[in-house]
Design an enzyme around this catalytic site. Structure first.
Site, PDB file in Angstrom:
ATOM      1  N   LYS A 183      -4.948 -11.373 -38.321  1.00  0.00           N
ATOM      2  CA  LYS A 183      -4.954 -10.197 -39.480  1.00  0.00           C
ATOM      3  C   LYS A 183      -3.751  -9.107 -39.797  1.00  0.00           C
ATOM      4  O   LYS A 183      -3.137  -9.287 -39.008  1.00  0.00           O
ATOM      5  CB  LYS A 183      -6.309  -9.272 -38.832  1.00  0.00           C
ATOM      6  CG  LYS A 183      -7.446  -9.786 -38.026  1.00  0.00           C
ATOM      7  CD  LYS A 183      -8.138  -9.107 -36.983  1.00  0.00           C
ATOM      8  CE  LYS A 183      -7.559  -8.961 -35.833  1.00  0.00           C
ATOM      9  NZ  LYS A 183      -8.135  -8.317 -34.479  1.00  0.00           N
ATOM     10  N   CYS A 227     -12.012  -4.461 -32.419  1.00  0.00           N
ATOM     11  CA  CYS A 227     -12.705  -4.393 -31.770  1.00  0.00           C
ATOM     12  C   CYS A 227     -14.718  -4.782 -32.416  1.00  0.00           C
ATOM     13  O   CYS A 227     -14.754  -5.982 -32.370  1.00  0.00           O
ATOM     14  CB  CYS A 227     -13.086  -3.701 -31.159  1.00  0.00           C
ATOM     15  SG  CYS A 227     -11.925  -3.045 -29.852  1.00  0.00           S
TER      16      CYS A 227
HETATM   17  O1  PXL Z   1      -7.837  -1.852 -30.086  1.00  0.00           O
HETATM   18  C1  PXL Z   1      -7.930  -2.863 -28.677  1.00  0.00           C
HETATM   19  C2  PXL Z   1      -9.027  -2.593 -27.649  1.00  0.00           C
HETATM   20  C3  PXL Z   1      -9.629  -2.835 -26.830  1.00  0.00           C
HETATM   21  N1  PXL Z   1     -10.272  -2.669 -25.923  1.00  0.00           N
HETATM   22  C4  PXL Z   1     -10.525  -1.755 -25.387  1.00  0.00           C
HETATM   23  C5  PXL Z   1      -9.365  -0.216 -25.617  1.00  0.00           C
HETATM   24  C6  PXL Z   1      -9.005  -0.826 -27.121  1.00  0.00           C
HETATM   25  C7  PXL Z   1      -7.602   0.670 -27.507  1.00  0.00           C
HETATM   26  O2  PXL Z   1      -7.432   1.550 -27.732  1.00  0.00           O
HETATM   27  O3  PXL Z   1      -9.717   0.766 -25.485  1.00  0.00           O
HETATM   28  C8  PXL Z   1     -11.222  -1.175 -24.262  1.00  0.00           C
END
Ligand code: PXL
Length: 278
Positions: A183, A227
């Site tokens: 990305k 995510c």
């Molecule tokens: O974006 C990455 C990420 C993924 N998962 C969790 C996060 C973060 C970034 O803070 O807290 C749980």
């Protein structure tokens, strides 16, 4: 709509194994909302309970590998999971457990978001765990979705040019990842065809390269974009789209999710995970 118009719904089931961000912008809550936005049924296992808001990550209670397995197995014994994704998997033990579950249950359509560090600089995985993630999960994945800082840490190189991106992607393929989506949103001024900054993502499949372009949105509302993109790809794979179509749809979805972000919190606002019309 009257009640009689509601029919039993055919739905694909998606699973996320990731960190829980209680403030709702990233991690499991973002994944659940995104799966739902694509009419998939969301299931989730918590690998780490994080403490955070839009301003930063303040800590994390990592779960044991056993606790992770005990969340996932009852789901897999009951449901046919059509696609799954992993996000924050903080320890070597969790990663090894997840890899063996995926093999035991022969799970397919597996999106690995190799989460390394939060935007605010909190380390979400240590070096040993990252090494095991590369070794155990890359070969099982349908696609991996690193951003530039993640690709830099995985390939251990600086990424500034299109050639660097290709070199990093080829390295990740040599580690067993069949398809690599890098990305490019973190690359300021990269590939400016007409002076307007673009957010360009690069999908390496076998020997081919596809690029996906969107106009760059100048905004702080970026909490959970990674995510959300990975979850959107997962949902679209669950629905039977091929990888190219799944990435294309996910990219449009995230662009609109950023554009229509709710602008909440004092830091990086979450995106609009339930965006319509993308
Ligand atoms: O974006 C990455 C990420 C993924 N998962 C969790 C996060 C973060 C970034 O803070 O807290 C749980």
């Amino acid at each position: 709509m009257t009640q009689n118009e509601n029919q039993p719904t055919k739905t694909e089931i998606c699973l996320t194994i990731a960190g829980l961000d209680p403030s709702g912008g990233a991690g499991i809550i973002a994944d659940i909302k995104t799966f739902s936005a694509f009419d998939c049924f969301a299931t989730a296992a918590v690998a780490s309970l994080t403490f955070q808001n839009t301003q930063g990550v303040y800590g994390a209670a990592n779960q044991s590998a056993e606790i992770v397995r005990r969340q996932i197995e009852p789901i897999l014994q009951d449901f046919k999971v059509s696609a799954l994704k992993t996000g924050m998997l903080p320890t070597r033990e969790i990663i090894e457990e997840v890899a063996s579950i995926i093999e035991e249950y022969k799970l397919e359509n597996f999106v690995v978001d190799p989460v390394v560090r939060s935007t605010s600089g909190f380390d979400l995985i240590d070096d040993e765990a990252l090494r095991v993630l590369i070794e155990k999960l890359f070969p099982l994945s349908t696609v991996i979705t690193p951003n530039i800082p993640e690709a830099e840490r995985i390939a251990q190189m600086k990424i500034e040019t299109a050639e660097d991106i290709e070199r990093a992607a080829r390295f990740m393929q040599s580690c067993g990842a069949k398809n690599v989506l890098i990305k490019g949103g973190h690359l300021p001024g990269f590939e400016r065809a007409n002076k307007k900054r673009k957010a360009i993502d690069f999908l390496f499949t076998g020997a081919e390269l596809h690029t996906f372009e969107a106009s760059y949105i100048e905004t702080d509302a970026t909490h959970g974009t990674g995510c959300t993109l990975a979850a959107a790809i997962t949902a679209n794979l669950a629905k039977g789209k091929n990888l190219f179509e799944a990435v294309q749809t996910a990219k449009r979805f995230v662009h609109e999710a950023i554009r229509t972000a709710p602008q909440i919190g004092k830091g990086h606002s979450p995106v609009n995970h339930m965006v319509k019309n993308y």
